[in-house]
Write a protein that holds these residues in place. Structure first.
Motif, PDB file in Angstrom:
ATOM      1  N   GLY A  60       0.793  -1.222   0.000  1.00  0.00           N
ATOM      2  CA  GLY A  60       0.000   0.000   0.000  1.00  0.00           C
ATOM      3  C   GLY A  60       0.825   1.271   0.000  1.00  0.00           C
ATOM      4  N   TRP A 106       2.113   2.002  -3.435  1.00  0.00           N
ATOM      5  CA  TRP A 106       1.064   2.522  -4.308  1.00  0.00           C
ATOM      6  C   TRP A 106       0.698   3.953  -3.936  1.00  0.00           C
ATOM      7  CZ3 TRP A 106      -0.375   1.361  -8.944  1.00  0.00           C
ATOM      8  CH2 TRP A 106      -0.125   0.081  -9.430  1.00  0.00           C
ATOM      9  N   ASP A 107       0.850   4.308  -2.664  1.00  0.00           N
ATOM     10  CA  ASP A 107       0.609   5.700  -2.262  1.00  0.00           C
ATOM     11  C   ASP A 107       1.619   6.624  -2.929  1.00  0.00           C
ATOM     12  OD1 ASP A 107      -1.589   5.104  -0.696  1.00  0.00           O
ATOM     13  OD2 ASP A 107      -0.435   4.982   1.167  1.00  0.00           O
ATOM     14  N   ARG A 154      -5.745   5.795  -5.199  1.00  0.00           N
ATOM     15  CA  ARG A 154      -4.865   4.622  -5.289  1.00  0.00           C
ATOM     16  C   ARG A 154      -5.600   3.427  -5.873  1.00  0.00           C
ATOM     17  NH1 ARG A 154      -2.471   1.806   0.030  1.00  0.00           N
ATOM     18  NH2 ARG A 154      -4.673   1.790   0.442  1.00  0.00           N
ATOM     19  N   LYS A 155      -6.857   3.247  -5.479  1.00  0.00           N
ATOM     20  CA  LYS A 155      -7.634   2.088  -5.935  1.00  0.00           C
ATOM     21  C   LYS A 155      -7.821   2.094  -7.453  1.00  0.00           C
ATOM     22  CE  LYS A 155     -12.051  -0.233  -5.207  1.00  0.00           C
ATOM     23  NZ  LYS A 155     -13.331  -0.182  -4.524  1.00  0.00           N
TER      24      LYS A 155
END
Length: 97
Positions: free
Chosen positions: A64, A67-68, A88-89
């Protein structure tokens, strides 16, 4: 037994099978959900997809936090080039597709 010698039947209890149901009606202003994207949502263009791939290649995100950082870099680029910022999603979903 009743007075005529017949066996009295117990009263019949109405079950849901015996009850007529009313049809459900919709209010006039009721809109059915159609699913899919939000109104006005844009697809990723070719330039946006290439930019996302560039940031993914540089960061190689696994979790995570990675990806941030991809999201932050992409959104910084998007603002500078007049594109819509993404969460991010949606970026991870685009990459996984």
């Amino acid at each position: 037994m009743d007075n005529d010698g017949d066996i009295a039947q117990p009263p019949v209890k109405k079950t849901s099978a015996h009850v007529k149901r009313k049809a459900l009606t919709k209010p006039k202003d009721f809109k059915t959900a159609k699913g899919g994207c939000q109104p006005g949502a844009q697809n990723f263009g070719h330039e946006e997809s290439l930019c996302l791939l560039k940031f993914v290649q540089n960061k190689l995100p696994i979790g995570g936090a990675s990806w941030d950082s991809v999201t932050a870099a992409y959104n910084k680029w998007a603002v500078l080039h007049s594109y819509v910022e993404c969460d991010r999603k949606s970026l991870k979903g685009k990459f996984d597709a």
